[in-house]
Design an enzyme around this catalytic site. Structure first.
Site, PDB file in Angstrom:
ATOM      1  N   GLY A  25       0.847  -1.205   0.000  1.00 58.47           N
ATOM      2  CA  GLY A  25       0.000   0.000   0.000  1.00 58.47           C
ATOM      3  C   GLY A  25       0.874   1.244   0.000  1.00 58.47           C
ATOM      4  N   GLN A  74      -7.203   8.883   3.142  1.00 58.78           N
ATOM      5  CA  GLN A  74      -6.204   8.840   4.216  1.00 58.78           C
ATOM      6  C   GLN A  74      -4.812   8.488   3.714  1.00 58.78           C
ATOM      7  OE1 GLN A  74      -8.200   6.747   7.872  1.00 58.78           O
ATOM      8  NE2 GLN A  74      -9.352   6.292   6.029  1.00 58.78           N
ATOM      9  N   ARG A  75      -4.740   7.907   2.528  1.00 58.36           N
ATOM     10  CA  ARG A  75      -3.428   7.531   1.980  1.00 58.36           C
ATOM     11  C   ARG A  75      -2.784   8.679   1.204  1.00 58.36           C
ATOM     12  NH1 ARG A  75      -1.980   2.375   2.222  1.00 58.36           N
ATOM     13  NH2 ARG A  75      -3.580   0.756   2.246  1.00 58.36           N
ATOM     14  N   ASP A  90       4.908  -4.869   6.219  1.00 58.80           N
ATOM     15  CA  ASP A  90       5.474  -6.163   6.630  1.00 58.80           C
ATOM     16  C   ASP A  90       5.397  -7.223   5.531  1.00 58.80           C
ATOM     17  OD1 ASP A  90       2.789  -6.353   6.882  1.00 58.80           O
ATOM     18  OD2 ASP A  90       2.787  -7.249   8.885  1.00 58.80           O
ATOM     19  N   ARG A 114       1.069  -4.936  -5.728  1.00 59.53           N
ATOM     20  CA  ARG A 114       1.132  -6.208  -4.999  1.00 59.53           C
ATOM     21  C   ARG A 114       1.352  -7.266  -6.071  1.00 59.53           C
ATOM     22  NH1 ARG A 114      -0.823  -4.467   0.138  1.00 59.53           N
ATOM     23  NH2 ARG A 114      -2.321  -2.810  -0.092  1.00 59.53           N
ATOM     24  N   ARG A 134      13.660   9.864  -2.540  1.00 59.84           N
ATOM     25  CA  ARG A 134      14.585  10.996  -2.742  1.00 59.84           C
ATOM     26  C   ARG A 134      15.815  10.857  -1.851  1.00 59.84           C
ATOM     27  NH1 ARG A 134      14.979  15.737   0.271  1.00 59.84           N
ATOM     28  NH2 ARG A 134      15.582  17.649  -0.828  1.00 59.84           N
ATOM     29  N   VAL A 183      17.090   8.091  -0.492  1.00 64.30           N
ATOM     30  CA  VAL A 183      17.948   6.976  -0.923  1.00 64.30           C
ATOM     31  C   VAL A 183      18.776   7.408  -2.141  1.00 64.30           C
ATOM     32  CG1 VAL A 183      17.931   4.643  -1.947  1.00 64.30           C
ATOM     33  CG2 VAL A 183      16.441   5.157   0.010  1.00 64.30           C
ATOM     34  N   ASP A 243       1.905  -0.277  11.917  1.00 66.65           N
ATOM     35  CA  ASP A 243       1.814  -1.580  12.584  1.00 66.65           C
ATOM     36  C   ASP A 243       3.110  -2.383  12.490  1.00 66.65           C
ATOM     37  OD1 ASP A 243       1.631  -1.875   9.865  1.00 66.65           O
ATOM     38  OD2 ASP A 243       0.032  -3.346   9.899  1.00 66.65           O
ATOM     39  N   ASP A 300      -0.430   2.478   8.451  1.00 68.89           N
ATOM     40  CA  ASP A 300      -1.020   1.784   9.609  1.00 68.89           C
ATOM     41  C   ASP A 300      -0.171   1.822  10.883  1.00 68.89           C
ATOM     42  OD1 ASP A 300      -3.199   1.091   8.118  1.00 68.89           O
ATOM     43  OD2 ASP A 300      -2.355  -0.825   7.465  1.00 68.89           O
ATOM     44  N   GLU A 345     -11.248   0.028  10.720  1.00 65.24           N
ATOM     45  CA  GLU A 345     -11.823  -0.985   9.801  1.00 65.24           C
ATOM     46  C   GLU A 345     -11.920  -2.360  10.462  1.00 65.24           C
ATOM     47  OE1 GLU A 345     -10.115  -0.427   5.363  1.00 65.24           O
ATOM     48  OE2 GLU A 345      -8.658  -0.338   6.990  1.00 65.24           O
ATOM     49  N   ARG A 402      -6.946  -2.295   9.455  1.00 63.76           N
ATOM     50  CA  ARG A 402      -7.579  -3.623   9.489  1.00 63.76           C
ATOM     51  C   ARG A 402      -7.106  -4.428  10.678  1.00 63.76           C
ATOM     52  NH1 ARG A 402      -6.685  -4.280   3.889  1.00 63.76           N
ATOM     53  NH2 ARG A 402      -8.420  -3.309   2.829  1.00 63.76           N
ATOM     54  N   THR A 408       4.125   2.731   5.585  1.00 62.33           N
ATOM     55  CA  THR A 408       2.728   2.306   5.616  1.00 62.33           C
ATOM     56  C   THR A 408       1.973   3.240   6.554  1.00 62.33           C
ATOM     57  OG1 THR A 408       1.207   0.585   6.442  1.00 62.33           O
ATOM     58  CG2 THR A 408       3.430   0.504   7.293  1.00 62.33           C
ATOM     59  N   SER A 466       5.853  -6.646   2.346  1.00 65.85           N
ATOM     60  CA  SER A 466       7.007  -6.359   1.479  1.00 65.85           C
ATOM     61  C   SER A 466       8.298  -6.851   2.125  1.00 65.85           C
ATOM     62  CB  SER A 466       7.107  -4.854   1.223  1.00 65.85           C
ATOM     63  OG  SER A 466       5.913  -4.398   0.652  1.00 65.85           O
TER      64      SER A 466
HETATM   65  P1  ATP Z   1       0.642  -2.656   3.527  1.00 65.31           P
HETATM   66  O1  ATP Z   1       1.008  -2.722   4.997  1.00 65.31           O
HETATM   67  O2  ATP Z   1       0.371  -1.266   3.095  1.00 65.31           O
HETATM   68  O3  ATP Z   1      -0.431  -3.628   3.125  1.00 65.31           O
HETATM   69  P2  ATP Z   1       2.620  -4.535   2.652  1.00 65.31           P
HETATM   70  O4  ATP Z   1       4.038  -4.353   2.288  1.00 65.31           O
HETATM   71  O5  ATP Z   1       2.339  -5.314   3.918  1.00 65.31           O
HETATM   72  O6  ATP Z   1       1.962  -3.092   2.702  1.00 65.31           O
HETATM   73  P3  ATP Z   1       1.585  -6.719   1.011  1.00 65.31           P
HETATM   74  O7  ATP Z   1       0.593  -6.673  -0.094  1.00 65.31           O
HETATM   75  O8  ATP Z   1       1.262  -7.567   2.173  1.00 65.31           O
HETATM   76  O9  ATP Z   1       1.839  -5.188   1.422  1.00 65.31           O
HETATM   77  O10 ATP Z   1       2.991  -7.214   0.414  1.00 65.31           O
HETATM   78  C1  ATP Z   1       3.556  -6.582  -0.720  1.00 65.31           C
HETATM   79  C2  ATP Z   1       4.142  -7.583  -1.654  1.00 65.31           C
HETATM   80  O11 ATP Z   1       5.205  -8.303  -0.998  1.00 65.31           O
HETATM   81  C3  ATP Z   1       3.188  -8.698  -2.120  1.00 65.31           C
HETATM   82  O12 ATP Z   1       2.361  -8.277  -3.171  1.00 65.31           O
HETATM   83  C4  ATP Z   1       4.176  -9.768  -2.568  1.00 65.31           C
HETATM   84  O13 ATP Z   1       4.652  -9.492  -3.852  1.00 65.31           O
HETATM   85  C5  ATP Z   1       5.314  -9.614  -1.574  1.00 65.31           C
HETATM   86  N1  ATP Z   1       5.186 -10.645  -0.526  1.00 65.31           N
HETATM   87  C6  ATP Z   1       4.428 -10.614   0.592  1.00 65.31           C
HETATM   88  N2  ATP Z   1       4.514 -11.770   1.278  1.00 65.31           N
HETATM   89  C7  ATP Z   1       5.355 -12.570   0.576  1.00 65.31           C
HETATM   90  C8  ATP Z   1       5.866 -13.908   0.734  1.00 65.31           C
HETATM   91  N3  ATP Z   1       5.530 -14.671   1.776  1.00 65.31           N
HETATM   92  N4  ATP Z   1       6.717 -14.385  -0.203  1.00 65.31           N
HETATM   93  C9  ATP Z   1       7.069 -13.631  -1.267  1.00 65.31           C
HETATM   94  N5  ATP Z   1       6.619 -12.384  -1.469  1.00 65.31           N
HETATM   95  C10 ATP Z   1       5.786 -11.852  -0.585  1.00 65.31           C
END
Ligand code: ATP
Length: 327
Positions: free
Chosen positions: A14, A259-260, A106, A75, A24, A26, A133, A131, A226, A175, A129, A108
């Site tokens: 997200g 909010q984003r 988390d 994603r 920027r 990095v 979290d 959240d 949520e 969530r 993020t 990612s």
């Molecule tokens: P947000 O907190 O905003 O949802 P996020 O980083 O937690 O952000 P996710 O959609 O959970 O978002 O993860 C981002 C991407 O990371 C996924 O679309 C996927 O490509 C990769 N990813 C997540 N879990 C795994 C996993 N177990 N193995 C390989 N890739 C993963």
């Protein structure tokens, strides 16, 4: 001796305000340390597709104040497969990329850990993020901005709520975590705050709203995360209260994706700038598999696996303050 000559940066999961400020940072840190920098579009999906761009200090002019992410985010289901990750590795090799900075949540970071285990590829995580979290940082990039956006919106809703003597249920993002709800609720003077970490119970909610009405309040705001655990979704919750407290005229407002968005707060810009520099410095020192974060206004590092598995606990003290404020 480190062999890091080229660092790639991407945003994943997200989006959150301040991601551009982190990109920027990095890029500029790479320029400062005379290291090449590559941007990867659309997170892990762009890595699989080889969707890369060369970035230099001037490529990131005028983005510190911009919401969203110039590198886009995505994603990727394909990256969850071995075959997808193999393709991604091939593209990194082809472009002679030595290390990766992942700005995301988390999920990612989980992808990063899996990839590092398979290919021993150096990775540093920057928490981006709304959240908040993530374990290992008191603030994630974007959280402060999202919080202020939510408070501004709730202030506006309060104006109309008090003009019409209404009860408003305002749903905010979160969530699994109640950081936005709890802090925006306290910051906007909400009568009740429903968060995923705590089940208030429908009876307690009704009693509290009854008490509020009796005490002379003409309008009320209930902030709902949520993922709250008190009953069903926010509309069903509102209907339940309307059915049981007919003296209230109930309305629902879901703040959603606004909010984003928006220009990041100064706090998020500074945080992003600090974390971006530290991420590059760590890679150049030969470190990997850690997340950079902030605690007591100092930059700290946490093992990526710990950051994924650990719990960022909600403040008990703030919960108590919220209770006392509704008296
Ligand atoms: P947000 O907190 O905003 O949802 P996020 O980083 O937690 O952000 P996710 O959609 O959970 O978002 O993860 C981002 C991407 O990371 C996924 O679309 C996927 O490509 C990769 N990813 C997540 N879990 C795994 C996993 N177990 N193995 C390989 N890739 C993963």
């Amino acid at each position: 001796m480190n062999n890091i000559k080229k660092i790639a940066v991407m945003t994943s999961g997200g989006d959150s305000p301040g991601m551009n400020a982190a990109i920027r940072s990095v890029v500029r840190a790479c320029a400062y340390y005379k290291t090449e920098c590559i941007g990867i579009y659309r997170g892990y999906q762009g890595m699989i597709d080889g969707d890369f761009v060369n970035l230099n200090a001037r490529s990131v002019n005028n983005i510190i104040n911009k919401g969203g992410t110039i590198l886009k985010s995505a994603r990727s289901t394909l990256f969850r497969t071995k075959a997808g990750r193999a393709l991604a590795y091939e593209h990194l090799q082809k472009s002679q990329i030595d290390a990766l900075v992942v700005i995301g949540g988390d999920g990612s970071f989980t992808g990063g850990v899996v990839f590092n285990k398979e290919y021993n590829f150096p990775i540093i995580g920057i928490p981006g993020t709304i959240d908040n979290d993530i374990f290992g940082t008191s603030h994630t990039i974007g959280y402060d901005t999202a919080l202020n956006t939510a408070v501004e919106a709730i202030d506006k809703i309060r104006d109309t709520a008090s003009s019409h003597k209404r009860l408003f249920f305002v749903e905010v993002m979160g969530r699994d975590a109640g950081f936005i709800a709890l802090n925006a609720g306290v910051g906007s003077g909400a009568e009740e705050i429903l968060i995923p970490e705590e089940n208030l119970g429908l009876d307690r909610l009704l009693q509290s709203l009854k008490k509020s009405k009796k005490s002379g309040k003409s309008s009320s705001i209930v902030v709902v995360a949520e993922g709250h655990k008190t009953g069903e979704n926010v509309y069903q919750l509102a209907k339940y209260v309307e059915d049981n407290l007919p003296e209230y005229e109930v309305r629902v407002s879901v703040l959603g994706h606004m909010q984003r968005g928006g220009s990041p707060s100064c706090f998020d810009r500074v945080l992003a700038s600090r974390l971006g520099v530290k991420a590059v410095e760590l890679l150049l020192e030969g470190k990997s598999n850690v997340m950079v974060g902030i605690k007591d206004n100092s930059v700290i590092i946490t093992d990526l696996e710990k950051a994924i598995k650990g719990n960022h606990e909600i403040s008990i003290e703030l919960l108590k303050v919220s209770d006392i404020m509704t008296t």
